[in-house]
Design a protein around this motif. Sequence first.
Motif, PDB file in Angstrom:
ATOM      1  N   PRO A   1      -4.978   0.805   4.242  1.00 19.03           N
ATOM      2  CA  PRO A   1      -4.660   2.177   3.835  1.00 19.03           C
ATOM      3  C   PRO A   1      -4.472   3.131   5.007  1.00 19.03           C
ATOM      4  O   PRO A   1      -3.581   3.994   4.981  1.00 19.03           O
ATOM      5  N   LYS A   2      -5.280   2.979   6.062  1.00 19.40           N
ATOM      6  CA  LYS A   2      -5.141   3.855   7.222  1.00 19.40           C
ATOM      7  C   LYS A   2      -3.843   3.578   7.973  1.00 19.40           C
ATOM      8  O   LYS A   2      -3.190   4.501   8.480  1.00 19.40           O
TER       9      LYS A   2
ATOM     10  N   ARG B   1       0.369   9.559  -1.826  1.00 18.35           N
ATOM     11  CA  ARG B   1      -0.701  10.003  -2.708  1.00 18.35           C
ATOM     12  C   ARG B   1      -2.048   9.685  -2.070  1.00 18.35           C
ATOM     13  O   ARG B   1      -2.172   8.719  -1.310  1.00 18.35           O
TER      14      ARG B   1
ATOM     15  N   ASP C   1      -1.161   5.221   6.086  1.00 23.58           N
ATOM     16  CA  ASP C   1      -1.188   6.665   6.347  1.00 23.58           C
ATOM     17  C   ASP C   1      -0.499   7.000   7.666  1.00 23.58           C
ATOM     18  O   ASP C   1       0.246   7.983   7.756  1.00 23.58           O
TER      19      ASP C   1
ATOM     20  N   GLU D   1       0.831  -1.204   0.000  1.00 17.81           N
ATOM     21  CA  GLU D   1       0.000   0.000   0.000  1.00 17.81           C
ATOM     22  C   GLU D   1       0.870   1.260   0.000  1.00 17.81           C
ATOM     23  O   GLU D   1       0.594   2.221  -0.732  1.00 17.81           O
TER      24      GLU D   1
ATOM     25  N   THR E   1      -9.818  -2.405  -4.049  1.00 16.15           N
ATOM     26  CA  THR E   1      -8.849  -2.651  -2.974  1.00 16.15           C
ATOM     27  C   THR E   1      -8.870  -4.112  -2.566  1.00 16.15           C
ATOM     28  O   THR E   1      -7.821  -4.743  -2.410  1.00 16.15           O
TER      29      THR E   1
ATOM     30  N   ASN F   1      -5.582   8.126  -1.326  1.00 11.24           N
ATOM     31  CA  ASN F   1      -6.117   6.806  -1.630  1.00 11.24           C
ATOM     32  C   ASN F   1      -7.491   6.973  -2.271  1.00 11.24           C
ATOM     33  O   ASN F   1      -8.503   7.116  -1.579  1.00 11.24           O
ATOM     34  N   ASN F   2      -7.528   6.947  -3.597  1.00  4.48           N
ATOM     35  CA  ASN F   2      -8.776   7.127  -4.333  1.00  4.48           C
ATOM     36  C   ASN F   2      -9.358   5.812  -4.847  1.00  4.48           C
ATOM     37  O   ASN F   2     -10.257   5.803  -5.677  1.00  4.48           O
ATOM     38  N   GLU F   3      -8.827   4.704  -4.344  1.00  9.24           N
ATOM     39  CA  GLU F   3      -9.254   3.391  -4.807  1.00  9.24           C
ATOM     40  C   GLU F   3     -10.553   2.968  -4.117  1.00  9.24           C
ATOM     41  O   GLU F   3     -10.711   3.131  -2.906  1.00  9.24           O
TER      42      GLU F   3
ATOM     43  N   ARG G   1       2.571   1.588  -3.406  1.00  8.12           N
ATOM     44  CA  ARG G   1       1.613   2.014  -4.422  1.00  8.12           C
ATOM     45  C   ARG G   1       1.403   3.521  -4.398  1.00  8.12           C
ATOM     46  O   ARG G   1       1.195   4.144  -5.448  1.00  8.12           O
ATOM     47  N   ARG G   2       1.478   4.116  -3.228  1.00  9.15           N
ATOM     48  CA  ARG G   2       1.122   5.523  -3.075  1.00  9.15           C
ATOM     49  C   ARG G   2       2.312   6.437  -2.790  1.00  9.15           C
ATOM     50  O   ARG G   2       2.118   7.634  -2.566  1.00  9.15           O
TER      51      ARG G   2
END
Length: 219
Positions: free
Chosen positions: A180-181, A195, A184, A19, A204, A197-199, A22-23
């Motif tokens: 994702p959290k 970046r 972060d 994750e 996901t 997370n717009n997925e 990816r970002r």
Amino acid sequence: MLLWINGPFGGGKTQTAHEIQRRLPGSVICDPEHAGFGLRRMLPPELRGAGGGRALVGDFQDLASWRQGVVEVLDLTLSRHDGAVIVPMTVTDSGYFAETVGRLRELGHDVRHFSLLAERETVLRRLRERSYGNLLPYAAGKGSVPRRESWAVEQLDHCLEQLSEPEFAEHLWTDHSTVPKTADRIAVLAGLTLRPNNEGALRTRLRQAKIGLKHIRFD
């Protein structure tokens, strides 16, 4: 910078590493498990426990060549690669931790270490999901853990106890956090910017299932 993501087997290290990668533009994942399994596979099958025999090397981390090789490769990568280097790897032995994470710090590298912790039942659930690719039903029963995860289950209590010690900080409890959290939170603590997370949730889930299936080990 090196982000070392520690935690029990099934605790979410690999998914979190992917994750972040990816970002985070320019980042790479360097997985020491590849070297460990490679060293074990050099042994004849009967010496690595195939067929029910007693394994000569039960844990590849016991090999000095693994610990030294991991430091050498990560030192080289950190010296030549401009972006962040992400390492998803469980290390619970204080001595081995000093020989890897500690040694990299001694070499002058900026190593940020994080232990992903969770309650025992949370980790067991994640092990079941990991084995079945996070998509398939629990064919063997809701509370069961697949046989291939038996070693991870055997190590679970030890891992959680050891990694709760102060030397294995920064501690991040993930029972109620999504991947994702958690990524972060690591980024904020390390001073990095991911970046957005717009997925979507379905995408996901599919991506994480694919990652989980790719990392199932059979030996």
